[in-house]
Write a protein that holds these residues in place. Structure first.
Motif, short mmCIF file in Angstrom:
data_model
loop_
_atom_site.label_atom_id
_atom_site.label_comp_id
_atom_site.label_asym_id
_atom_site.label_seq_id
_atom_site.Cartn_x
_atom_site.Cartn_y
_atom_site.Cartn_z
N LEU A 407 0.86 -1.18 0.00
CA LEU A 407 0.00 0.00 0.00
C LEU A 407 0.90 1.23 0.00
O LEU A 407 1.76 1.38 0.86
CB LEU A 407 -0.93 0.00 1.20
N THR A 408 0.71 2.08 -1.00
CA THR A 408 1.62 3.20 -1.19
C THR A 408 0.82 4.50 -1.29
O THR A 408 -0.37 4.48 -1.62
CB THR A 408 2.43 2.98 -2.49
N ASN A 419 1.17 -0.90 -4.91
CA ASN A 419 2.40 -1.10 -5.70
C ASN A 419 2.67 0.11 -6.60
O ASN A 419 3.07 -0.03 -7.75
CB ASN A 419 2.33 -2.39 -6.52
N ASN A 420 2.40 1.29 -6.06
CA ASN A 420 2.61 2.57 -6.75
C ASN A 420 1.81 2.71 -8.04
O ASN A 420 2.21 3.44 -8.94
CB ASN A 420 4.11 2.80 -7.01
N ILE A 441 -0.24 -8.32 2.29
CA ILE A 441 -0.36 -6.86 2.17
C ILE A 441 0.59 -6.18 3.14
O ILE A 441 0.60 -6.50 4.34
CB ILE A 441 -1.79 -6.39 2.50
N TYR A 442 1.38 -5.26 2.62
CA TYR A 442 2.28 -4.47 3.47
C TYR A 442 1.89 -3.00 3.33
O TYR A 442 1.76 -2.50 2.22
CB TYR A 442 3.74 -4.70 3.04
N THR A 481 2.20 -5.92 8.16
CA THR A 481 2.07 -6.88 7.08
C THR A 481 1.00 -7.89 7.51
O THR A 481 1.08 -8.44 8.60
CB THR A 481 3.40 -7.64 6.85
N ASP A 482 0.00 -8.09 6.69
CA ASP A 482 -1.05 -9.06 7.00
C ASP A 482 -1.25 -9.97 5.79
O ASP A 482 -0.98 -9.58 4.66
CB ASP A 482 -2.38 -8.34 7.30
#
Ligand SMILES: [Cu+2]
Length: 714
Positions: A407-408, A419-420, A441-442, A481-482
């Protein structure tokens, strides 16, 4: 004979029972424009069947829902059934799964109800949800639950038009923080605030790392509501009664802390799915999540508060349980913003990435915001690791496809992505019916995001093994992170997105698409329809500012989207001596942090030259600062301390290097700007913000001299 009669009776009975079980329940929803006064101002909003929020819909598991929507608006709309398992074309995402409900038209939704629990429904069109298009969707079990129930639909209310809220977020406008500061000292996190609490170094390091003031929520809300009211009550409760609260967070962008004066809270379901009961003192509910909570009212002749406090602690809304003397829930004190800022400084690397400090954080177990809570960590607080399904939730044996989502985001320009890449910048993710999808997901951004998957429940991998809880919303905090996983059991296209309305509309999401899906009769031209979906995050945002000063007009206009920006700034004097100058830039932001901005530009200026000698610039080239009409190529870069460095070359070979910093928050309302360049031009300005549109301003400019006036901001 007796036996035969008994059998006939049994069959007839079963038939009747079956017939009564197969009910089609119909609701007619009339969507109309209305004007509501919720927070001392008349605001345009939506009403359905004359109600705000939308009517509470009640069904029983096994029913078929027949919902006829009559759109009486002059614009199109849609309704999405949040958390429901239903055929793809009933999901209600306009242009993606379902036809939009055009102005003055009727649309029929019909789907069987395969589940029970607490759900909700809302518009998935533009920003309609913010202005009232949300309601509770309750599916009762066939066997009636003996405890008393109460729906608690939480929401946030702003007197500002949602389009303006969204536009201003993209312009890094901090009026929202100034409004908050009227309630909570320090919400702006100015240098004066920092000095007052002895945190000057913290503020300095924060700006050194190119961050704007930290906040746990972006938007200032005028009111927080339960079922459309700031305070509501249920007097039917008696001492010893257990009441089941069906809590739905229907906010556009507010997380709420939940606590009660009645004591412990038993969490019994999340996102409609039952969990093993767990007792806590408090919990946070993310945007779009639902929780079923059981509370036992301890005494009679008293009214116990159930309180939902916005995460930024600017306000709250209450439900009073029972009748009598009011017993208040423990209030949540103002956040220690600078402690949060210090934490962010420690987490943030110079390149804008989050430092994981060697820890693997997940499942809300370590609340990074804890440092800001004056009450500390004494309370037992719910986290995702505590949720356990009462039955096994293991996925069918199948091949597993693993996806990595980072997540960005860019807080300053309000770009939100995975991812941008925004939704419109990325391809749909192709999945196969029958396979299992695992998503790691981070969250590499500074805000938490409630990620919602349409049409499926996912398992949250939380250490409960085969009994991992099923949810359709995952709140993920910064640096966490999940892992979630689901069985690809449907067909068609399904949206996965952040449920903060303004993050979703800025592009934070992905579309899953099943291979070899049947054609969707509601969307005959899917390619054309998809372009409409992509329009949401491709929007251009406009900004205009002009300073009407005694020495001239000084302003800027800007049109920008996710990557591109067109900007023009001007200084226009009232005399020929002062002349005018206009600089225009058009370029694209590069990189995840968007610190780099290459551009092509025009520089047009004319002012009468006072000196007879030709001046030189810093590079010993002839200075053309008073007369030029040039085309240039340039590069802007955001330096530490949020200083904008601008190096450019024009068609005559002249070079200019310029440094500028705007909007330094000296105090709550006082802002400092400064500029210096290699043509030896300089400027310093002060602005005192009066309201969201006006400020008193004063500046000194090397060309224009001293000026004072007022500035207008749109
Ligand atoms: Cu988000």
């Amino acid at each position: 004979m007796k036996n035969i009669l008994f059998t006939v009776w049994l069959i007839a009975g079963a038939f009747l029972l079956n017939a009564s079980a197969q009910v089609t329940k119909r609701y007619d929803l009339y969507v109309r424009d209305t004007v509501l006064n919720i927070a001392n101002k008349k605001v345009k909003a939506y009403a359905v069947n004359g109600q705000f929020p939308m009517p509470e819909l009640h069904f029983t598991e096994g029913d078929t829902a027949l919902i006829v929507v009559h759109n009486e608006l002059n614009t199109e709309t849609s309704l999405h059934w949040h958390g429901l398992l239903l055929p793809n074309e009933q999901d209600g995402v306009p242009y993606l799964t379902t036809a939009p409900i055009k102005a003055k038209s009727t649309h029929v939704y019909k789907f069987p109800l395969l589940q029970n629990g607490t759900y909700w429904y809302h518009s998935h069109t533009a920003l309609q949800e913010q202005h009232g298009m949300y309601g509770a969707f309750i599916i009762h079990k066939r066997n009636i639950n003996p405890v008393k129930e109460q729906t608690v639909l939480l929401s946030d209310w702003t007197n500002m038009d949602a389009m303006q809220v969204h536009r201003r977020l993209h312009n890094a406008n901090d009026w929202s923080a100034i409004k908050k500061a009227a309630i909570q000292k320090g919400a702006v996190q100015s240098y004066a605030d920092a000095i007052r609490v002895n945190k000057f170094n913290v503020k300095l390091e924060n700006e050194w790392k190119r961050m704007l003031a930290m906040d746990v929520s972006d938007v200032y809300y005028d009111k927080f509501l339960i079922n459309g009211l700031n305070s509501t009550e249920n007097k039917t409760i008696r001492a010893g009664d257990t009441i089941r609260l069906r809590v739905i967070n229907g906010s556009a962008s507010t997380y709420f802390w939940l606590n009660t004066a009645a004591g412990k809270i038993r969490v019994v379901a999340s996102d409609g799915m039952e969990v093993e009961p767990v007792e806590v003192d408090r919990l946070i509910i993310a945007v779009s999540e639902t929780y079923d909570l059981e509370i036992i009212v301890p005494e009679s002749n008293k009214s116990f508060e159930f309180r939902a406090t916005s995460e930024d602690r600017i306000g709250y809304t209450s439900l009073w349980l029972g009748e009598g003397t009011k017993i208040y829930a423990e209030p949540l004190q103002a956040l220690n913003y600078f402690e949060g800022m210090k934490m962010m400084n420690d987490m943030m690397l110079m390149n804008g990435d989050m430092n994981d400090m060697g820890m693997q954080m997940s499942l809300q177990q370590m609340d990074m915001n804890m440092v800001m809570y004056p009450e500390g960590a004494s309370k037992k607080t719910l986290n995702y690791a505590m949720l356990k399904s009462p039955s096994k939730t293991t996925l069918p044996a199948a091949s597993t496809r693993t996806l990595q989502f980072e997540l960005t985001g860019n807080m300053n320009r309000y770009v939100w992505s995975i991812n941008n890449k925004t939704v419109s910048e990325s391809d749909k993710i192709l999945i196969k019916k029958g396979e299992n999808i695992r998503i790691i997901i981070y969250n590499n951004s500074m805000m938490r995001h409630p990620m919602h998957l349409h049409g499926h429940f996912f398992r949250v991998i939380n250490g409960q093994g085969d009994y991992a809880p099923l949810k359709n919303v995952l709140d993920i905090m910064p640096m966490e992170t999940d892992t979630i996983e689901f069985s690809a059991s449907e067909s068609g296209d399904w949206y996965f997105h952040c449920h903060i309305l303004y993050h979703m509309m800025s592009g934070m999401g992905r579309i899953f698409t099943y291979e070899n899906s049947p054609a969707n009769p509601q969307l005959p031209d899917k390619e054309k329809a998809l372009k409409q979906v992509y329009k949401d995050d491709k929007e251009n945002h406009f900004m205009f500012e002009n300073d009407f000063a005694s020495n001239g007009l000084d302003g800027e206009a800007m049109l920008q989207n996710t990557r591109w920006r067109f900007q023009s700034e001007w200084r226009i004097g009232y005399t020929a001596k002062h002349g005018y100058e206009v600089e225009t830039h058009f370029g694209r932001y590069i990189g995840r942090m968007q610190w780099l901005y290459p551009y092509i530009g025009l520089d047009n200026r004319s002012r009468s030259h006072t000196s007879t000698e030709s001046e030189k610039n810093l590079f010993s080239l002839n200075s053309t600062k008073d007369q030029r009409n040039v085309l240039c190529l340039g590069l802007q870069y955001t330096l530490p301390m949020l200083v904008n460095a601008d190096l450019r070359i024009d068609q005559t070979g002249n070079i200019r290097l310029q440094f500028m910093r705007e909007d330094i928050p000296l105090s709550k309302r006082l802002r400092l700007s400064a500029m210096y360049n290699s043509d030896f031009e300089y400027m310093a300005g002060l602005k005192y913000v009066l309201n969201q549109s006006f400020a008193i301003s004063s500046h000194y400019d090397s060309d224009m001299g001293f000026g004072i006036g007022f500035s207008f901001l749109y």
